[in-house]
Design a protein around this motif. Sequence first.
Motif, mmCIF file in Angstrom:
data_model
loop_
_atom_site.group_PDB
_atom_site.id
_atom_site.type_symbol
_atom_site.label_atom_id
_atom_site.label_comp_id
_atom_site.label_asym_id
_atom_site.label_seq_id
_atom_site.Cartn_x
_atom_site.Cartn_y
_atom_site.Cartn_z
ATOM 1 N N TRP A 11 -26.779 -78.986 16.345
ATOM 2 C CA TRP A 11 -26.330 -78.729 14.576
ATOM 3 C C TRP A 11 -24.704 -79.187 14.995
ATOM 4 O O TRP A 11 -24.159 -80.165 14.517
ATOM 5 C CB TRP A 11 -26.479 -78.077 13.805
ATOM 6 C CG TRP A 11 -25.716 -77.836 12.498
ATOM 7 C CD1 TRP A 11 -26.065 -79.007 11.096
ATOM 8 C CD2 TRP A 11 -24.832 -77.856 12.389
ATOM 9 N NE1 TRP A 11 -25.805 -78.742 10.394
ATOM 10 C CE2 TRP A 11 -24.523 -78.304 10.666
ATOM 11 C CE3 TRP A 11 -23.562 -76.998 12.570
ATOM 12 C CZ2 TRP A 11 -23.407 -78.184 9.566
ATOM 13 C CZ3 TRP A 11 -22.110 -77.075 11.423
ATOM 14 C CH2 TRP A 11 -21.755 -77.868 10.132
ATOM 15 N N SER A 12 -24.002 -78.700 15.641
ATOM 16 C CA SER A 12 -22.595 -78.343 15.676
ATOM 17 C C SER A 12 -23.031 -79.816 16.625
ATOM 18 O O SER A 12 -21.320 -80.548 16.558
ATOM 19 C CB SER A 12 -22.118 -77.227 16.749
ATOM 20 O OG SER A 12 -22.060 -75.886 16.390
ATOM 21 N N GLN A 14 -23.469 -82.658 16.323
ATOM 22 C CA GLN A 14 -24.355 -83.816 15.357
ATOM 23 C C GLN A 14 -23.259 -84.051 14.388
ATOM 24 O O GLN A 14 -22.914 -84.620 14.664
ATOM 25 C CB GLN A 14 -25.363 -83.349 15.061
ATOM 26 C CG GLN A 14 -25.286 -84.977 13.814
ATOM 27 C CD GLN A 14 -27.197 -83.940 12.601
ATOM 28 O OE1 GLN A 14 -27.267 -83.109 13.019
ATOM 29 N NE2 GLN A 14 -27.491 -84.928 11.820
ATOM 30 N N GLU A 15 -22.855 -82.726 14.375
ATOM 31 C CA GLU A 15 -21.802 -82.325 13.202
ATOM 32 C C GLU A 15 -20.424 -83.078 13.637
ATOM 33 O O GLU A 15 -19.346 -83.946 12.820
ATOM 34 C CB GLU A 15 -21.364 -81.653 12.589
ATOM 35 C CG GLU A 15 -22.580 -80.981 12.084
ATOM 36 C CD GLU A 15 -22.431 -81.788 10.788
ATOM 37 O OE1 GLU A 15 -21.310 -82.575 9.750
ATOM 38 O OE2 GLU A 15 -23.333 -82.615 10.049
ATOM 39 N N SER A 16 -19.724 -82.604 15.421
ATOM 40 C CA SER A 16 -18.621 -82.833 15.897
ATOM 41 C C SER A 16 -18.741 -84.217 16.270
ATOM 42 O O SER A 16 -17.634 -84.987 15.615
ATOM 43 C CB SER A 16 -18.422 -81.885 17.300
ATOM 44 O OG SER A 16 -18.563 -81.251 16.885
ATOM 45 N N ALA A 19 -18.217 -86.301 13.292
ATOM 46 C CA ALA A 19 -16.807 -86.146 12.614
ATOM 47 C C ALA A 19 -16.388 -87.574 13.312
ATOM 48 O O ALA A 19 -14.811 -87.416 13.094
ATOM 49 C CB ALA A 19 -16.368 -84.853 12.344
#
Length: 103
Positions: A11-12, A14-16, A19
């Motif tokens: 998840w980290s 994917q979010e990075s 972003a």
Amino acid sequence: MTDPPHVNYPWSIQESVGAGIDMVMVGYNYFEFIDGLTYLVNNNYIQVSRIDDAVKRILRVKFVMGLFENPLTDLSMGNTLENRLRPRTGYQTGGAGFEPNRL
């Protein structure tokens, strides 16, 4: 990004990437990052076109710096790079630490 840290590493990732991070520099456990990113792309959580865009931007900077012709490019060329890239980029940069004379 997660609490406790590292509880949901994919998840980290994917979010990075979502972003806007184009280049990730992982220290020691890079296999976990590669596996996580590969999983996310293969399962359509991250689009291949997003990876393609990131690669295009990274290679463009390297090309402008002359790293393909001379891998030991003179660092004093930084101002030339900035002048070549700035007029073509449409990105707005915000946040603390932004220096308008830097890329």
